[in-house]
Write a protein that holds these residues in place. Structure first.
Motif, short mmCIF file in Angstrom:
data_model
loop_
_atom_site.label_atom_id
_atom_site.label_comp_id
_atom_site.label_asym_id
_atom_site.label_seq_id
_atom_site.Cartn_x
_atom_site.Cartn_y
_atom_site.Cartn_z
N LYS A 131 0.82 -1.22 0.00
CA LYS A 131 0.00 0.00 0.00
C LYS A 131 0.86 1.28 0.00
N LYS A 173 0.98 -9.08 8.14
CA LYS A 173 1.11 -8.12 7.06
C LYS A 173 2.02 -8.66 5.98
N TRP A 234 9.03 4.35 7.45
CA TRP A 234 8.03 3.34 7.11
C TRP A 234 8.05 2.16 8.08
N GLN A 235 8.61 2.41 9.27
CA GLN A 235 8.61 1.44 10.37
C GLN A 235 9.22 0.10 9.96
N TRP A 253 7.82 -3.74 16.22
CA TRP A 253 7.33 -5.09 15.92
C TRP A 253 8.45 -6.12 15.79
N GLU A 277 4.00 -3.69 5.30
CA GLU A 277 2.82 -3.07 4.72
C GLU A 277 2.43 -1.84 5.53
N VAL A 278 1.98 -0.82 4.84
CA VAL A 278 1.59 0.43 5.51
C VAL A 278 0.33 0.21 6.32
N SER A 279 0.33 0.69 7.55
CA SER A 279 -0.86 0.58 8.39
C SER A 279 -1.85 1.68 8.02
N SER A 280 -3.06 1.55 8.49
CA SER A 280 -4.10 2.53 8.17
C SER A 280 -3.74 3.91 8.72
N LYS A 281 -2.97 3.95 9.85
CA LYS A 281 -2.56 5.21 10.43
C LYS A 281 -1.53 5.93 9.55
N GLN A 282 -0.70 5.13 8.84
CA GLN A 282 0.33 5.73 7.98
C GLN A 282 -0.25 6.17 6.64
#
Length: 283
Positions: A131, A173, A234-235, A253, A277-282
């Motif tokens: 994403k 993810k 991007w963590q 994580w 994978e990008v989280s919804s917050k990102q």
């Protein structure tokens, strides 16, 4: 040993560097770091005029994956393969989630080829599975180019890169794994002319955390620091191993140790990046 990854690399070195046989018969999982690591062991052996034998995995699935990643194309230069590997009748297939098969890095032109091939696939794979938006995809391409350029400028040897998308069950993810390695002079020797260093870990810290370079030109040496910022944004997880030390940038994580010393001595640099994978917050 059933897995060849960064987590098993120290055991891999201990077992394989000291033996004429590299026994992969029980291996059921191997990622780009494991494959590129094997090739760098082969590169080191070739420099010492040694040719080892690889006993190939018994798993047909693993063999097909190694073929799909072009591992055999490169491995035949360094190793004798048993049983003799024949290309699969399935071929490499289409619809692959491989961003980049195992690819040598020896000249600047190689980087242009690598970036071009990754760019063709990155938009579809990174956008669909991780994403990533266009800005993030472009950042990914720049980061990859910087890491590969680091080998050309600093290692004094050739390297390899491989990139693959996976489903990471522990995280729930999709992730992308990037492995880039060389068997060159390593960070400590590269920086020794400009800095008085106490060990490999300090050399890695100088390059990754402080933007140090073997060159005294202004503006040089910030490539790895820029990659670190991109991965952190991007963590992702970022580790550099060189000589006898490893420095890791760990997101919440990820498990592991940030600083490791007194590892098995191995030349050059070994870089591993995992982008989730990008989280919804990102997003």
């Amino acid at each position: 040993m059933t897995q060849l990854t960064e987590e098993t690399f120290e055991k891999t070195l201990y077992s394989f560097v000291r033996s004429d046989l590299i026994d992969l018969r029980r291996v059921t999982f191997i990622d780009p770091y494991g494959m590129v690591g094997l090739l760098e062991i082969g590169e080191l052996c070739m420099l010492e005029d040694i040719k080892k034998t690889i006993l190939l995995p018994g798993s047909a699935e693993v063999l097909h994956y190694l073929e799909r990643m072009d591992f055999f194309t490169n491995a035949k230069r360094y190793f004798s393969l048993e049983p003799m590997h024949a290309p699969s009748p399935q071929g490499r297939g289409g619809g692959s989630d491989v961003l980049l098969e195992i690819t040598p890095i020896a000249r600047s032109n190689d980087i242009h080829t690598i970036v071009s091939r990754v760019r063709e696939r990155a938009q579809a794979i990174l956008a669909a599975h991780l994403k990533y938006d266009e800005r993030a995809v472009n950042g990914f391409i720049v980061a990859l180019s910087e890491i590969c350029q680091n080998i050309i400028e600093h290692s004094e040897n050739k390297g390899f890169v491989g990139i693959q998308k996976y489903r990471f069950q522990n995280l729930g993810k999709n992730i992308v794994k990037i492995a880039v390695m060389d068997a060159g002079i390593g960070f400590r020797r590269s920086l020794a002319a400009r800095f008085k260093l106490r060990g490999d870990l300090e050399a890695i810290e100088k390059a990754l955390l402080h933007g140090a370079s073997r060159h005294d030109d202004e503006g040089r040496g910030h490539g790895l620091a820029a990659v670190r910022r991109f991965v952190t944004q991007w963590q992702g997880r970022f580790s550099i191993r060189s000589g006898t030390a490893r420095l890791s940038i760990l997101p919440k994580w990820a498990r592991g140790r940030e600083r490791e010393v007194n590892l098995a001595k191995f030349p050059g640099s070994q870089i591993n990046i995992i982008l989730p994978e990008v989280s919804s917050k990102q997003a």
